[in-house]
Design an enzyme around this catalytic site. Structure first.
Site, PDB file in Angstrom:
ATOM      1  N   SER A  50       1.107  -1.001   0.150  1.00  0.00           N
ATOM      2  CA  SER A  50      -0.070  -0.003   0.123  1.00  0.00           C
ATOM      3  C   SER A  50       0.867   1.276  -0.183  1.00  0.00           C
ATOM      4  CB  SER A  50      -0.851  -0.025   1.360  1.00  0.00           C
ATOM      5  OG  SER A  50      -1.410   1.179   1.470  1.00  0.00           O
ATOM      6  N   TYR A  64      -2.499  -1.320  10.094  1.00  0.00           N
ATOM      7  CA  TYR A  64      -2.278  -1.436   8.463  1.00  0.00           C
ATOM      8  C   TYR A  64      -1.133  -1.089   8.114  1.00  0.00           C
ATOM      9  CZ  TYR A  64      -4.221  -0.941   3.721  1.00  0.00           C
ATOM     10  OH  TYR A  64      -4.581  -1.071   2.456  1.00  0.00           O
TER      11      TYR A  64
END
Length: 206
Positions: A50, A64
């Site tokens: 990401s 995350y």
């Protein structure tokens, strides 16, 4: 969207998110890499990290970001290991993409349940996200040309630049003369160069 500051994460939060994001990638590698090696025809592995694996997400994104930084590092090391098998590795680092990822809470297993949290206001990915077809096209190009980073969100470039600049600024401004330290760097550079030489760009995998 239900989010909380990093200092309020529970063990259940950590186990669930790391299990899905990081262990899912690890399980994929363990399942498919031996098969790619056995058939001897080469191949390509794409792991999804990401933008939050290149620059830390805000406080609510602590787990995350942790998982996505780990996938970034894992993919980089894997790339330096599998070139001898004609296997390439790419790491996909998407930013805001049109998807339902923020609805994942409904899939949380009961064993990882925790008390409900108040929602926070965030822009809708369905409204602002990049078309996933564009992401897919970038992934195909990366496989065909054996490029490591797959990034489609130009708007995040300044965030990554600022993060890297802060990191570089932390290095001491000194000349290293200690032979032990220098010998390690020579070993590191040689090992990395030899591994990357096996990851030749556009080598016919397409």
């Amino acid at each position: 969207q239900k989010r909380c500051p990093s200092e309020e994460f529970t063990t259940e939060d950590w186990d669930w998110i790391m299990g899905v994001n990081l262990n899912g990638v690890i399980n994929g590698i363990l399942a498919f890499l031996p098969r790619l090696r056995r058939h001897g025809e080469g191949g390509h592995i794409v792991n999804t990290s990401s933008i939050a694996g290149l620059v830390p997400a805000p406080a609510w994104g602590g787990i995350y970001s942790t998982s996505k930084f780990a996938i970034h590092g894992l993919s980089g090391s894997l790339r330096l290991s599998v070139g001898k098998h004609r296997i390439g590795v790419s790491v996909l680092c998407p930013g805001a993409t049109r998807s339902n990822v923020r609805n994942s809470e409904r899939l949380r297993p009961a064993r990882y349940a925790r008390a409900a949290r108040p929602p926070i206001s965030m822009p809708s990915l369905q409204q602002i996200g990049v078309d996933p077809m564009l992401i897919g096209e970038r992934v195909v190009q990366a496989i065909q040309h054996n490029t490591f980073y797959v990034i489609a969100h130009a708007e995040n470039k300044a965030h990554v630049q600022a993060f890297v600049q802060e990191m570089l600024a932390a290095f001491p401004d000194e000349k290293v003369t200690d032979e032990g330290r220098l010998s390690y760097i020579r070993w590191f550079d040689q090992a990395t160069a030899e591994a990357l030489a096996l990851q030749t760009a556009d080598d016919g995998r397409s």
